[in-house]
Design a protein around this motif. Structure first.
Motif, PDB file in Angstrom:
ATOM      1  N   LYS A   1      -6.568 -22.448 -21.573  1.00  0.00           N
ATOM      2  CA  LYS A   1      -7.539 -21.585 -21.910  1.00  0.00           C
ATOM      3  C   LYS A   1      -7.372 -20.216 -20.977  1.00  0.00           C
ATOM      4  N   ILE A   2      -7.661 -20.419 -19.547  1.00  0.00           N
ATOM      5  CA  ILE A   2      -7.391 -19.490 -18.464  1.00  0.00           C
ATOM      6  C   ILE A   2      -6.204 -18.836 -18.841  1.00  0.00           C
ATOM      7  N   GLU A   3      -5.090 -19.363 -19.103  1.00  0.00           N
ATOM      8  CA  GLU A   3      -3.666 -18.830 -19.223  1.00  0.00           C
ATOM      9  C   GLU A   3      -3.751 -17.933 -20.539  1.00  0.00           C
ATOM     10  N   THR A   4      -4.413 -18.323 -21.379  1.00  0.00           N
ATOM     11  CA  THR A   4      -4.193 -17.622 -22.703  1.00  0.00           C
ATOM     12  C   THR A   4      -5.190 -16.239 -22.765  1.00  0.00           C
ATOM     13  N   LYS A   5      -6.170 -16.564 -21.964  1.00  0.00           N
ATOM     14  CA  LYS A   5      -7.536 -15.435 -22.253  1.00  0.00           C
ATOM     15  C   LYS A   5      -6.991 -14.200 -20.943  1.00  0.00           C
ATOM     16  N   GLY A   6      -6.141 -14.771 -19.832  1.00  0.00           N
ATOM     17  CA  GLY A   6      -6.155 -13.651 -18.809  1.00  0.00           C
ATOM     18  C   GLY A   6      -4.438 -13.148 -18.641  1.00  0.00           C
ATOM     19  N   ILE A   7      -4.545 -12.260 -18.077  1.00  0.00           N
ATOM     20  CA  ILE A   7      -3.030 -11.454 -17.537  1.00  0.00           C
ATOM     21  C   ILE A   7      -3.100 -11.851 -16.117  1.00  0.00           C
ATOM     22  N   PRO A   8      -1.947 -12.352 -15.614  1.00  0.00           N
ATOM     23  CA  PRO A   8      -1.917 -12.812 -14.211  1.00  0.00           C
ATOM     24  C   PRO A   8      -1.899 -11.433 -13.365  1.00  0.00           C
ATOM     25  N   LEU A   9      -2.767 -11.309 -12.367  1.00  0.00           N
ATOM     26  CA  LEU A   9      -3.026 -10.330 -11.499  1.00  0.00           C
ATOM     27  C   LEU A   9      -1.802  -9.638 -11.069  1.00  0.00           C
ATOM     28  N   LYS A  10      -0.454 -10.129 -11.055  1.00  0.00           N
ATOM     29  CA  LYS A  10       0.653  -9.707 -10.505  1.00  0.00           C
ATOM     30  C   LYS A  10       1.122  -8.593 -11.573  1.00  0.00           C
ATOM     31  N   ASP A  11       0.651  -8.620 -12.896  1.00  0.00           N
ATOM     32  CA  ASP A  11       0.923  -7.678 -13.782  1.00  0.00           C
ATOM     33  C   ASP A  11      -0.208  -6.473 -13.885  1.00  0.00           C
ATOM     34  N   TRP A  12      -1.204  -6.940 -13.373  1.00  0.00           N
ATOM     35  CA  TRP A  12      -2.321  -5.696 -13.164  1.00  0.00           C
ATOM     36  C   TRP A  12      -1.578  -4.392 -12.449  1.00  0.00           C
ATOM     37  N   ASP A  13      -2.398  -3.138 -12.555  1.00  0.00           N
ATOM     38  CA  ASP A  13      -1.849  -1.873 -12.061  1.00  0.00           C
ATOM     39  C   ASP A  13      -2.746  -1.976 -10.546  1.00  0.00           C
ATOM     40  N   ILE A  14      -2.410  -2.994  -9.689  1.00  0.00           N
ATOM     41  CA  ILE A  14      -3.056  -3.114  -8.402  1.00  0.00           C
ATOM     42  C   ILE A  14      -2.150  -3.488  -7.375  1.00  0.00           C
ATOM     43  N   ASN A  15      -2.369  -3.199  -6.139  1.00  0.00           N
ATOM     44  CA  ASN A  15      -1.445  -3.604  -4.937  1.00  0.00           C
ATOM     45  C   ASN A  15      -2.228  -5.095  -4.481  1.00  0.00           C
ATOM     46  N   ILE A  16      -1.468  -6.171  -3.997  1.00  0.00           N
ATOM     47  CA  ILE A  16      -2.032  -7.115  -3.376  1.00  0.00           C
ATOM     48  C   ILE A  16      -1.114  -7.211  -2.278  1.00  0.00           C
ATOM     49  N   ASN A  17      -1.552  -6.909  -1.025  1.00  0.00           N
ATOM     50  CA  ASN A  17      -0.996  -7.097   0.324  1.00  0.00           C
ATOM     51  C   ASN A  17      -1.576  -7.769   1.557  1.00  0.00           C
ATOM     52  N   TYR A  18      -1.108  -8.076   2.417  1.00  0.00           N
ATOM     53  CA  TYR A  18      -1.498  -8.582   3.812  1.00  0.00           C
ATOM     54  C   TYR A  18      -2.108  -7.514   4.454  1.00  0.00           C
ATOM     55  N   GLY A  19      -3.074  -7.934   5.394  1.00  0.00           N
ATOM     56  CA  GLY A  19      -3.536  -6.721   6.232  1.00  0.00           C
ATOM     57  C   GLY A  19      -2.603  -6.148   7.392  1.00  0.00           C
ATOM     58  N   ILE A  20      -3.160  -5.587   8.188  1.00  0.00           N
ATOM     59  CA  ILE A  20      -2.187  -5.055   9.139  1.00  0.00           C
ATOM     60  C   ILE A  20      -1.803  -6.098  10.374  1.00  0.00           C
ATOM     61  N   LYS A  21      -0.518  -5.870  10.746  1.00  0.00           N
ATOM     62  CA  LYS A  21       0.023  -6.755  11.615  1.00  0.00           C
ATOM     63  C   LYS A  21       0.735  -5.768  12.899  1.00  0.00           C
ATOM     64  N   THR A  22      -0.169  -6.026  13.758  1.00  0.00           N
ATOM     65  CA  THR A  22       0.190  -5.226  15.119  1.00  0.00           C
ATOM     66  C   THR A  22       1.334  -5.629  15.724  1.00  0.00           C
ATOM     67  N   GLY A  23       1.504  -7.098  15.914  1.00  0.00           N
ATOM     68  CA  GLY A  23       2.248  -7.695  16.694  1.00  0.00           C
ATOM     69  C   GLY A  23       1.832  -8.074  18.222  1.00  0.00           C
ATOM     70  N   TYR A  24       0.837  -7.495  18.385  1.00  0.00           N
ATOM     71  CA  TYR A  24       0.023  -7.633  19.788  1.00  0.00           C
ATOM     72  C   TYR A  24      -1.280  -7.121  19.840  1.00  0.00           C
ATOM     73  N   ASN A  25      -2.236  -7.964  19.126  1.00  0.00           N
ATOM     74  CA  ASN A  25      -3.742  -7.480  19.015  1.00  0.00           C
ATOM     75  C   ASN A  25      -4.314  -7.013  20.359  1.00  0.00           C
ATOM     76  N   ASP A  26      -3.854  -7.911  21.470  1.00  0.00           N
ATOM     77  CA  ASP A  26      -4.990  -7.659  22.552  1.00  0.00           C
ATOM     78  C   ASP A  26      -4.688  -6.187  23.080  1.00  0.00           C
ATOM     79  N   ALA A  27      -3.781  -5.364  22.540  1.00  0.00           N
ATOM     80  CA  ALA A  27      -3.461  -4.118  23.109  1.00  0.00           C
ATOM     81  C   ALA A  27      -4.119  -3.170  21.753  1.00  0.00           C
ATOM     82  N   PHE A  28      -3.772  -3.392  20.737  1.00  0.00           N
ATOM     83  CA  PHE A  28      -4.267  -2.470  19.467  1.00  0.00           C
ATOM     84  C   PHE A  28      -5.496  -2.829  18.902  1.00  0.00           C
ATOM     85  N   ILE A  29      -6.157  -3.922  19.285  1.00  0.00           N
ATOM     86  CA  ILE A  29      -7.679  -4.262  18.835  1.00  0.00           C
ATOM     87  C   ILE A  29      -8.443  -4.215  20.029  1.00  0.00           C
ATOM     88  N   ILE A  30      -9.372  -3.202  19.984  1.00  0.00           N
ATOM     89  CA  ILE A  30     -10.368  -3.092  20.911  1.00  0.00           C
ATOM     90  C   ILE A  30     -11.582  -3.150  20.891  1.00  0.00           C
TER      91      ILE A  30
END
Length: 305
Positions: free
Chosen positions: A46-75
């Motif tokens: 029922k879920i798969e019949t009623k809905g459209i996977p979010l990957k096919d929506w007009d949206i962007n799904i991504n990870y947050g920011i990656k600094t490589g060294y939080n101790d310097a960039f996050i203050i």
């Protein structure tokens, strides 16, 4: 196609329980599979019949920011104030940031953490990289960590720059955010200009109807069936799982009933509101949206308590 009828393997000596609970399963594709009970199979269909996977929506799904060294960039907020006092121009590249532990269900607790957004530019859009020499106070702060910044893999054209991020502009838009590792669904909306620390993911643009679906018992049940729950009941809510969730695409007027309730929940700090009652109301709307029958609703409530 592989067909397995477990009953063929059950001898007369097999327990009554096993013989009664054995099911027929047909595997017709090369995709990963899971054995479900009859009611779980009906709910999934029922879920798969009623809905459209979010990957096919007009949206962007991504990870947050990656600094490589939080101790310097996050203050801290204190360090931010110090840098701005030393050089007011520093404020241009310092933005609030949320970590996974800060993000709650329909809300977040800002812990006064700030990100130095010395981005690497976006060549395709004609956006130049940040030149750290234009921000002497920030450069002096980063210089204290230079050896670590230089060694990190996630860096831009200079050790002072963040790695390439094609969706950098999405952080300046309203977005749905959530912690990567949670006991249960805990999505909320973050305003434009607030950054999110990886591995927390984001969805842009934010949609409060979608937020209601994501936080629902039904959606959480479906998503958690796509991966493995860790010790302690924790689940990793990766984009690769979230993007598979089928959600009905509704006209704006049909979304309004969901949005009105979500607005009340998001505004709960300003008013004396029974959050649990409002969330129950949203869950009932979602069950109805996917046309679940009473026994299926009872099953999901039992599984997600």
């Amino acid at each position: 196609m592989y067909k397995i009828n477990l009953c063929n393997f059950l001898s007369s000596k097999t327990s009554v329980f096993v013989r009664q609970k054995s099911i027929y399963s047909g595997f017709t594709t090369s995709e990963s599979w899971v054995i479900l009970s009859s009611i779980e199979k009906d709910i999934k269909q029922k879920i798969e019949t009623k809905g459209i996977p979010l990957k096919d929506w007009d949206i962007n799904i991504n990870y947050g920011i990656k600094t490589g060294y939080n101790d310097a960039f996050i203050i801290s907020g204190e360090k931010r104030d110090e840098l701005i006092f030393s050089d007011p121009k520093s404020e241009e590249i310092i933005r609030p940031i949320l970590r996974g532990r800060d993000i709650k269900r329909y809300g977040y607790e800002f812990a006064d953490n700030w990100l130095i957004t010395s981005h690497n530019g976006i060549k395709e859009k004609g956006i130049d990289p940040i030149d750290i020499n234009d921000y002497p106070a920030v450069k002096e702060h980063l210089d204290h960590h230079y050896s670590s910044l230089e060694r990190r893999a996630d860096k831009g054209i200079t050790p002072y720059n963040l790695r390439n991020c094609a969706y950098m502009e999405d952080f300046y838009r309203q977005k749905i955010v959530w912690g990567n590792l949670n006991l249960t669904a805990a999505y909320t909306v973050a305003e434009g200009g607030i950054f999110i620390n990886a591995p927390c993911p984001i969805i842009v643009p934010a949609n409060k109807y979608l937020l209601a679906i994501l936080n629902s018992k039904l959606a959480d049940y479906y998503i958690r069936k796509l991966g493995v729950t860790r010790n302690g009941g924790y689940f990793e809510y990766k984009p690769m799982f979230i993007e598979k969730l089928p959600v009905p695409l509704l006209e704006r007027e049909d979304q309004d009933v969901f949005i009105e309730i979500v607005d009340k929940i998001l505004d709960h700090k300003a008013k004396n509101i029974d959050i649990a009652s409002l969330e129950n109301e949203l869950n009932e709307l979602v069950f109805k949206l996917y046309e679940l029958e009473t026994h299926e609703v009872d099953f999901l409530k039992q599984k997600t308590n």
